[in-house]
Write an enzyme that holds these catalytic residues in place. Structure first.
Site, PDB file in Angstrom:
ATOM      1  N   GLN B 237       0.804  -1.199   0.080  1.00  0.00           N
ATOM      2  CA  GLN B 237      -0.044   0.118   0.116  1.00  0.00           C
ATOM      3  C   GLN B 237       0.880   1.390  -0.122  1.00  0.00           C
ATOM      4  O   GLN B 237       0.323   2.340  -0.065  1.00  0.00           O
ATOM      5  CB  GLN B 237      -0.853   0.076   1.193  1.00  0.00           C
ATOM      6  CG  GLN B 237      -1.739  -1.122   1.252  1.00  0.00           C
ATOM      7  CD  GLN B 237      -2.922  -1.135   2.462  1.00  0.00           C
ATOM      8  OE1 GLN B 237      -2.813  -2.247   3.015  1.00  0.00           O
ATOM      9  NE2 GLN B 237      -3.539   0.031   2.808  1.00  0.00           N
ATOM     10  N   ARG B 384      -9.039  -1.071   7.680  1.00  0.00           N
ATOM     11  CA  ARG B 384      -9.894  -0.017   7.087  1.00  0.00           C
ATOM     12  C   ARG B 384     -10.481   1.144   8.048  1.00  0.00           C
ATOM     13  O   ARG B 384     -11.434   1.441   8.236  1.00  0.00           O
ATOM     14  CB  ARG B 384     -11.167  -0.820   6.749  1.00  0.00           C
ATOM     15  CG  ARG B 384     -11.971  -0.057   5.684  1.00  0.00           C
ATOM     16  CD  ARG B 384     -13.060  -0.984   5.000  1.00  0.00           C
ATOM     17  NE  ARG B 384     -13.572  -0.167   3.932  1.00  0.00           N
ATOM     18  CZ  ARG B 384     -13.978  -0.569   2.800  1.00  0.00           C
ATOM     19  NH1 ARG B 384     -14.062  -1.948   2.568  1.00  0.00           N
ATOM     20  NH2 ARG B 384     -14.533   0.214   1.864  1.00  0.00           N
ATOM     21  N   CYS B 385      -9.218   1.582   8.494  1.00  0.00           N
ATOM     22  CA  CYS B 385      -9.552   3.124   9.284  1.00  0.00           C
ATOM     23  C   CYS B 385      -8.383   3.857   9.432  1.00  0.00           C
ATOM     24  O   CYS B 385      -7.088   3.337   9.012  1.00  0.00           O
ATOM     25  CB  CYS B 385     -10.087   2.668  10.815  1.00  0.00           C
ATOM     26  SG  CYS B 385      -8.878   2.140  12.038  1.00  0.00           S
ATOM     27  N   GLU B 757     -13.297   4.573   4.813  1.00  0.00           N
ATOM     28  CA  GLU B 757     -12.821   3.989   6.128  1.00  0.00           C
ATOM     29  C   GLU B 757     -14.339   4.387   7.009  1.00  0.00           C
ATOM     30  O   GLU B 757     -14.552   3.713   7.906  1.00  0.00           O
ATOM     31  CB  GLU B 757     -11.696   4.156   6.626  1.00  0.00           C
ATOM     32  CG  GLU B 757     -10.664   3.506   5.792  1.00  0.00           C
ATOM     33  CD  GLU B 757      -9.309   4.202   6.088  1.00  0.00           C
ATOM     34  OE1 GLU B 757      -8.417   3.620   5.604  1.00  0.00           O
ATOM     35  OE2 GLU B 757      -9.140   5.053   6.753  1.00  0.00           O
TER      36      GLU B 757
END
Lengths: 163, 803
Positions: B237, B384-385, B757
């Site tokens: 990522q 996912r945050c 998110e």
């Protein structure tokens, strides 16, 4: 390890290949035939990223041996479009935003086209049940349901027009 | 509409710019099986690597026997920590200022830790080799509970840190203690509690979970010995940061390293870090001079790559009798596993956990997070945050629910009473954040009306009055505020590199364009949405704008995609790079039209002379002129680069409501309705936003209802396949209802805040709020996730509600 000769038809093309008896179908497709559409997500037949169509049935190619497929006919995602025209399920996933990272998509598409042959007019519940062997981490399935509905509609319209 | 207006609308629509639900550019390859993921990559002469992992959680390595493995046909090499020592690659720095073993050096610290690697001609031979490597272990006492880890006589886990009384984040109080990080004003918070009319307190466990993207981690490393160049395709990522790390570790100049993130099958935070597998494959390729592929399997992915959460939170609220919150205190014990490999900005070892005052105007607040070593895998990523925001939102939302219950107040009413008001923005939180914009009351009212909240409460009351009702009904409500878009580089860096991001745009002579970015899409649809920003800014149809990311040799340096930072940071870089081009284009247009720049107006895709619709030059005309015959004094070409260092974070928010029906016979929880209202500021592509929200809600559902990584006392992870680790199918996944308000960010060039998110962060406490609410009439205020049928059934039994 002694190899065994198998004969398989993949996406309409016939292949005669010597394979190790332990070779998984997914590795045969990806590494020997260079059909990298189907993916490996779990190796335990839960995620369905490796789904291919084997003699008219959806199978998880990560838990199938290549030697078991001797004499079989296999369709992978690469074989869905015909003469450059997308299959209705491919069009449906595109139109309804039924994919994000794309990793589960080949398995989803192959499963969806088989589902729609098993049940051309599925309800939402039937689609959810029928696609439940394929996991998606991105979409939350809602648009996948819509994509399958789109394809069902398109296929039934085509069938009606042909009749 | 007159002709000019209708042609204007047509021209605008033709651009498919911001606000358009443009279909995705990436899809064509994915629906035809032509994606290019790491495991799809083949290189001439490529060999395969597989990893020998520890079956035990804590042990001394007595001996590693390689001989049998080396005799297996196809096995080329077996490498251990001793083989990496001469290259100083047996340990590596982590993002959190600690070190982590690349291959276990004398000791293993968690089950499935990397002990040796086998290189072989194909993946089957490599797996055979792994089976044949024998390791003699002398087992040591295992510490799984972080509270046990802090006991005075607890076993020493990190012998390599012996005598180190301070770490990257200050003093270490104990041999298994990593850091203690405080935020807010302790004195003020203590004073608020001392004079509080009402206090509530709850111990809340946010269990260890795993992001579990469908594609596992892997790489293909290829070192060219002649040129001295390293190319690595990697599931990353953050490829640019990886290049910097690889350069620092290997001593190879960054200019001779090319890291490529090709198509990525989901990340969700799992693909931020650098894992031993990558380092070993790179090291093996450097030694052997041939390409080495490593792709982990699912068990390895769940067991050894970065987990998320594992926060043991003790939270307290102080309030007045009429429900005005006056103080917040939170103490956390954070289980970081064997190495501190959290992926947070350097100065924030608990990430943005101090957003835990939430959407509320709380005058005094304090939080303290204590990081602890245990015999578990390292990690602590933002699943996912944005850096620990999920944990923060969970604790405050649970506490507000609990306070409402204690006061006998409605959960909507207590929220409305404590919300930061629209006119208070920019709002300075007690933890030092400056919230950019928000309108929480409008959003709450919209959701209450859409769900007919009053009717739901009436229905619930009727059900509670009926002892024969087969189900319990619960209503969950959450109002969350996120902090995303890290970040201002004065506050946020990764290994010293500021968390800016970048964009380079090049307009070609015939008016098409390419944009290259420092971020990397993993399903978010950057190739579609980034082009839309340029289309609107420059009047070029998004169809002819190519977006490229992920190749460090072509893309400008950027910090990557995680923490909802792509749109807040890179999206701003795009707009500002485009505006540089716009400014140059205006000069050229003025020259072409023989007027002053001040005489020109911009309109969709062209500069026109004020008041004269027929005198204009389109961006396409200007592009040709820029390459063909630029005006005197203006250099040829039409391109720009922008590195954007945001002045602040962005603060997306939302209101979520959920209705559940719990079967009193089985404990099964059915989600009857879930209504998600998100405000992410300016909306670039509503179709993609909705898709991101569906996905985030589903991942939130997974966490709340079933995901956890349980360990036994010996440190065995009880559930590291998809047989045991819950990924919902289409059958369990609820139907989602989405809605939005638009409160643009005032400091962002296009007003966008980031979205992907929010639904994960916001939905998890909403599910808990709903499930616990079903038991509220029995005085129940909280129980921990996951809310699996069995665990809910146990609650039903406990309160005499089971049928």
């Amino acid at each position: 390890m002694a190899k065994k000769l198998i004969h398989v038809t993949v996406n309409g093309q016939s292949h005669e290949v010597a394979v190790e008896p332990r070779l998984l179908l997914i590795h045969f497709l990806r590494e020997q035939l260079n059909l990298t559409g189907a993916h490996i997500g779990c190796e335990t037949s839960h995620c369905g990223a490796c789904t291919v169509d084997l003699d008219g049935q959806s199978v998880k190619s990560c838990t199938h041996l290549a030697v078991q497929c001797d004499g079989s006919s296999i369709t992978t995602v690469e074989g869905l479009a015909q003469n450059g025209v997308l299959h209705a399920v491919q069009e449906g996933f595109y139109q309804e935003h039924g994919l994000q990272c794309g990793f589960c998509t080949p398995g989803m598409l192959v499963r969806a086209q088989r589902l729609l042959q098993e049940n051309p007019n599925p309800t939402e519940d039937e689609i959810r049940q029928g696609m439940s062997g394929n996991l998606c981490r991105c979409t939350g399935y809602q648009n996948i349901v819509k994509a399958v509905q789109y394809a069902a509609k398109k296929l039934s319209q085509a069938a009606a027009a042909a009749a | 509409m007159d002709t000019h207006d209708s042609s204007l609308a047509e021209r605008k629509a033709g651009l498919a710019g911001m606000g358009d639900s443009r279909l995705r550019k990436e899809d064509a390859r994915f629906i035809q099986g032509k994606g290019n993921y790491v495991d799809d990559i083949k290189m001439p002469g490529m060999v395969h690597m597989d990893i020998v992992r520890s079956p035990v959680a804590h042990a001394r390595i007595k001996k590693i026997h390689k001989e049998a493995a080396l005799k297996i046909p196809g096995v080329l090499a077996v490498l251990t920590a001793d083989d990496l020592k001469p290259f100083k690659l047996h340990w590596m720095p982590t993002l959190a200022g600690d070190v982590a073993a690349v291959l276990a050096d004398e000791k293993v610290h968690f089950q499935m830790q990397e002990v040796a690697v086998v290189i072989a001609t194909d993946r089957y031979a490599a797996a055979d080799g792994v089976e044949a490597v024998q390791v003699d272990y002398e087992e040591l006492p295992v510490v799984i509970d972080p509270f046990d880890a802090l006991k005075p006589n607890a076993p020493v886990l990190r012998e390599d840190l012996a005598g180190k009384t301070s770490g990257a984040h200050g003093a270490r109080e104990h041999h298994n203690h990593i850091f203690t990080w405080n935020a807010g004003d302790k004195e003020a918070a203590d004073a608020a509690f001392a004079k509080a009319e009402i206090k509530v307190r709850e111990n809340i466990l946010y269990p260890r979970v795993h992001p579990c993207p469908l594609e596992t981690c892997g790489c293909v490393a290829s070192f060219d010995k002649i040129k001295g160049e390293l190319t690595t395709y990697m599931t990353s990522q953050a490829p640019h940061v990886v290049r910097t790390v690889v350069s620092l570790l290997s001593g190879i100049a960054e200019s001779k390293i090319r890291i490529v993130s090709p198509d990525i099958g989901g990340g969700f935070g799992n693909k931020v870090g650098v894992y031993p597998g990558y380092v070993c494959a790179i090291a093996a390729s450097i030694v052997l001079g041939i390409p080495v592929k490593w792709v982990e399997d699912r068990i390895e992915n769940i067991s050894s790559t970065a987990f998320a959460r594992d926060y043991h939170m003790d939270g307290e609220l102080a309030a007045t009798k009429d429900g005005k919150i006056t103080g917040l205190r939170v103490n956390v014990v954070a289980d970081h596993g064997a190495f501190d490999a959290c992926a947070d900005p350097t100065k924030y070892p608990a990430g943005m956990f101090h957003i835990c005052s939430g959407s509320y105007d709380i005058p005094a607040a304090f939080c303290s997070v204590k990081g602890v070593y245990t015999n578990k895998a390292p990690g602590g990523v933002a699943y996912r945050c944005s850096f620990r925001v999920t944990e923060a939102v969970y604790i405050i939302e649970r506490l507000v629910d609990i306070l409402a219950q204690k006061l006998g107040m409605d959960k909507a009413e207590i929220r409305a009473k404590n919300f930061i008001k629209k006119e208070q923005f920019p709002y300075h939180s007690p933890f030092g954040f400056e919230y950019d914009s928000g309108d929480y009351h409008t959003a709450l009212n919209k959701v209450m009306a859409a769900m007919d909240y009053k009717a739901l409460r009436a229905e619930q009351a009727a059900k509670r009055a009926d002892p024969n009702s087969p189900s319990l009904m619960g209503i969950g409500l959450v109002s969350f505020t996120e902090v995303v878009g890290a970040g201002p580089s004065k506050m946020c860096d990764i290994l010293g590199v500021g968390m800016f991001d970048s964009c380079e745009i090049r307009i070609h002579p015939t008016g098409s364009a390419i944009a290259r970015m420092g971020t990397i899409t993993q399903g978010q649809g950057h190739q579609t949405t980034y082009a839309q920003i340029i289309a609107t800014e420059l009047g070029i149809p998004s169809e002819v704008i190519q977006v490229e990311e992920g190749d460090t040799s072509t893309a400008p340096y950027g910090l990557g995609t995680y923490g909802s930072r792509s749109t807040p940071v890179a999206g701003a870089a795009i707009a500002l790079a485009a505006r540089k081009i716009h400014a140059k284009a205006k000069k050229i247009a003025a020259h072409m039209l023989e007027v002053n720049e001040g005489d020109l107006d911009w309109e969709v895709d062209r500069f026109k002379v004020k008041g004269q619709d027929s005198k204009f030059k389109t961006m396409k005309d200007i592009a040709w002129q820029a390459y063909h015959q630029p005006p005197a004094g203006i250099e040829p070409g039409l391109e720009a680069v922008h590195y954007y260092d945001p002045p602040n974070f962005t603060y997306p928010f939302g209101i979520y409501m959920c209705v559940v029906d719990i079967d009193r016979g089985t404990g099964e929880t059915k989600i009857r309705r879930f209504y998600a209202l998100d405000d992410c500021g300016t909306r670039i592509n509503p179709m993609i936003i909705e898709g991101q929200i569906h996905g985030g809600l589903t991942e939130g559902y997974a966490v709340a209802m079933g995901q956890q990584m349980p360990f036994d006392a010996q440190g065995n992870l009880l559930g590291n396949t998809l047989m045991d680790y819950f990924l919902p199918t289409a059958v369990e996944t609820p139907h989602w209802e989405t809605d939005h308000t638009v409160t643009p960010s005032p400091h962002h060039p296009i007003g966008a805040k980031g979205v992907a998110e929010s639904p994960h962060v916001g939905s998890i406490p909403t599910f808990t709020s709903a499930v616990v609410d079903a038991f509220a009439h029995k005085g129940v205020t909280h129980f921990n996730m996951p809310h699996s049928s069995y665990r809910v059934w146990k609650e039903l039994k406990k309160h005499g509600l089971a049928l």
